[in-house]
Design a protein around this motif. Sequence first.
Motif, PDB file in Angstrom:
ATOM      1  N   GLU A 398     -91.088 -35.828 -35.645  1.00 26.87           N
ATOM      2  CA  GLU A 398     -91.768 -35.551 -34.343  1.00 26.87           C
ATOM      3  C   GLU A 398     -92.605 -36.833 -34.354  1.00 26.87           C
ATOM      4  O   GLU A 398     -92.972 -37.284 -33.017  1.00 26.87           O
ATOM      5  CB  GLU A 398     -92.566 -34.294 -34.489  1.00 26.87           C
ATOM      6  N   ASP A 402     -92.343 -39.291 -30.884  1.00 25.76           N
ATOM      7  CA  ASP A 402     -93.511 -39.422 -30.096  1.00 25.76           C
ATOM      8  C   ASP A 402     -93.804 -40.654 -29.796  1.00 25.76           C
ATOM      9  O   ASP A 402     -94.185 -41.489 -28.794  1.00 25.76           O
ATOM     10  CB  ASP A 402     -94.727 -38.721 -30.695  1.00 25.76           C
ATOM     11  N   ASN A 403     -93.835 -41.842 -30.996  1.00 27.04           N
ATOM     12  CA  ASN A 403     -94.168 -42.908 -31.048  1.00 27.04           C
ATOM     13  C   ASN A 403     -93.377 -43.956 -30.280  1.00 27.04           C
ATOM     14  O   ASN A 403     -93.753 -44.787 -29.512  1.00 27.04           O
ATOM     15  CB  ASN A 403     -94.098 -43.620 -32.542  1.00 27.04           C
ATOM     16  N   THR A 405     -91.495 -42.815 -27.558  1.00 24.91           N
ATOM     17  CA  THR A 405     -91.321 -42.372 -26.337  1.00 24.91           C
ATOM     18  C   THR A 405     -92.660 -43.051 -25.578  1.00 24.91           C
ATOM     19  O   THR A 405     -92.653 -43.155 -24.481  1.00 24.91           O
ATOM     20  CB  THR A 405     -91.139 -40.915 -26.042  1.00 24.91           C
ATOM     21  N   ARG A 406     -93.608 -43.143 -26.203  1.00 21.45           N
ATOM     22  CA  ARG A 406     -95.124 -43.367 -25.753  1.00 21.45           C
ATOM     23  C   ARG A 406     -95.440 -44.725 -26.337  1.00 21.45           C
ATOM     24  O   ARG A 406     -96.595 -45.073 -25.669  1.00 21.45           O
ATOM     25  CB  ARG A 406     -95.883 -42.385 -26.211  1.00 21.45           C
ATOM     26  N   GLY A 421     -86.131 -42.428 -29.015  1.00 27.51           N
ATOM     27  CA  GLY A 421     -87.009 -41.395 -29.929  1.00 27.51           C
ATOM     28  C   GLY A 421     -86.135 -40.392 -30.234  1.00 27.51           C
ATOM     29  O   GLY A 421     -86.244 -40.102 -31.536  1.00 27.51           O
ATOM     30  N   THR A 435     -88.440 -28.279 -31.103  1.00 31.31           N
ATOM     31  CA  THR A 435     -89.624 -29.177 -31.085  1.00 31.31           C
ATOM     32  C   THR A 435     -90.390 -29.034 -29.779  1.00 31.31           C
ATOM     33  O   THR A 435     -89.804 -28.325 -28.976  1.00 31.31           O
ATOM     34  CB  THR A 435     -89.082 -30.609 -31.298  1.00 31.31           C
ATOM     35  N   PHE A 437     -90.176 -31.406 -27.654  1.00 26.58           N
ATOM     36  CA  PHE A 437     -89.637 -32.455 -26.799  1.00 26.58           C
ATOM     37  C   PHE A 437     -88.515 -32.158 -25.896  1.00 26.58           C
ATOM     38  O   PHE A 437     -87.994 -32.968 -25.206  1.00 26.58           O
ATOM     39  CB  PHE A 437     -89.290 -33.699 -27.775  1.00 26.58           C
TER      40      PHE A 437
END
Length: 524
Positions: A398, A402-403, A405-406, A421, A435, A437
């Motif tokens: 996760e 997250d890293n 996509t952002r 991601g 998840t 996402f």
Amino acid sequence: MDRSDAMPTQTRDTLPPGQGLFSRPLFQDPTARALARVGVIDIGSNSVRLVVFDGAARSPAYFYNEKVLCGLGAGFAETGRLSAEGRPRAMAALKRFAALASGMNVSALIAVATAAVREAEDGPEFRAEAEAETGLTIHVVDGEEEARLSAQGVLLGWPGAEGMICDIGGSSMELAELKGNGDIGTCRSSDLGPLKLQGIKGGKKAVKAHIKDTIAGLQKEFPERPERLFLVGGSWRAIARIDMERRGYPLKVLHEYRMSRKDIRDTIKYIDAADLDELRDRTGTSAERMRLVPLAALVLKELVNRVKPDEVAVSSYGIREGMLYEQMSDEQRNRDPLIEAAYMMESLNARMPGFGRALFKFIEPLFGAVRPARKRVMRAACLLHDVSWRAHPDYRAEVCFDNATRANLGALKHGERVYLGLALLHRYKSSRKGTNFEPLMTLLAEKDQREAEILGRAMRFGAMFTLERPQDHGALKLYPKKGILQLTLRSKMGRDLFSEVAQARFEALAQAIGADPVVKHKQR
């Protein structure tokens, strides 16, 4: 076609003859290291901001970022002077920023002032006082230079971009033509900043008439219809955030967010009908910014109706990034921001820096038919495959998603962020069910989701098979028509490495592809 979409031939990694994509990362070059930490102070009509960039090789990180909404240009239309309330706030911010920069090992600190300071009667006095109080040298740029610098900021994130940029500040609005290959054409400035528009007498009708006449005049300077309009500036970003809210858009990343002309028309109607205080709470917009949004929306509506772009894209990069771009060599400018950022992240965070290059070469035979624009994202995934290893194992997949996509990454569309991601998630985890996402999968076609999963499983197998030089010990080959995924073990060490866990990863990869796993032994 916008060349930034193809991201271009040879993956935009323009190098001297004989060097490939995985040559020495640019940030290792001494000239790039000299720009490793550059500070920019932007003295605008609405805000004063300090940004310190770290790693100016091509895709810099934001080491420090602070702004104060001073409103220097508030009331300018009535008085012709800087705001009596905003001026001391701006001076205090400049003193703080100069003090902060002195403790950050900043190699260069550049201060630039735009419309409010250049047009105000007391602008020269303010500049002189600020320089005396802080020791800064403040460069006051004219409107066309401001437009050019903003265009350079867009080029930092979109190498080779074509179209028109529109940068809106508090007291002015700039347009510039992006001609492709890094060339900037016509640059113009206007008085269509919301703080200036507040001073027009005659109500909304008079404001609309002024906007219409001004944009009609600007359009004559830009006769060609742009395929893409790049929006720069806080008011535009606020409108884009509202558009996300209206549409229920799942990825809250403004850079590379895209809208159609219809989206913009619908969002402006949405703003007109909304309670601005309630909308501000839902979008996280400051009260000072939201007060400017209705006027900025009138400007955007007229501009889009006039120039009729095929698409509108939001750029988080503007004049500050343009100042950084100004200092880069041609070689630095021509590098792929995504690959350079991935190199930097691997160098700083991976367990085995440099393995990403070898991993990509090992798994590349599985993706022979993939177009260049997608292969560059695959390369980035391989470079990033291990940078989150310090995260707790239960959450590592996760965290990777997250890293990716952002993260602050240029030259990466939203669908590509999700693809990257998802591949990194499957580097660590077999299933993405359960998840948080799942809503983001709407930004990626099913076939692309499947390809990203295969890429993730391929990285998982490659990283499990060996920690270095996987091509010395094995070779992958896919026979799509026969439905066979073949691994040829090339060495005794390769045969030793291919034990129970590695075999399970290989079989999982074959299952994701829909092929039968076959292992061959090359005699030596």
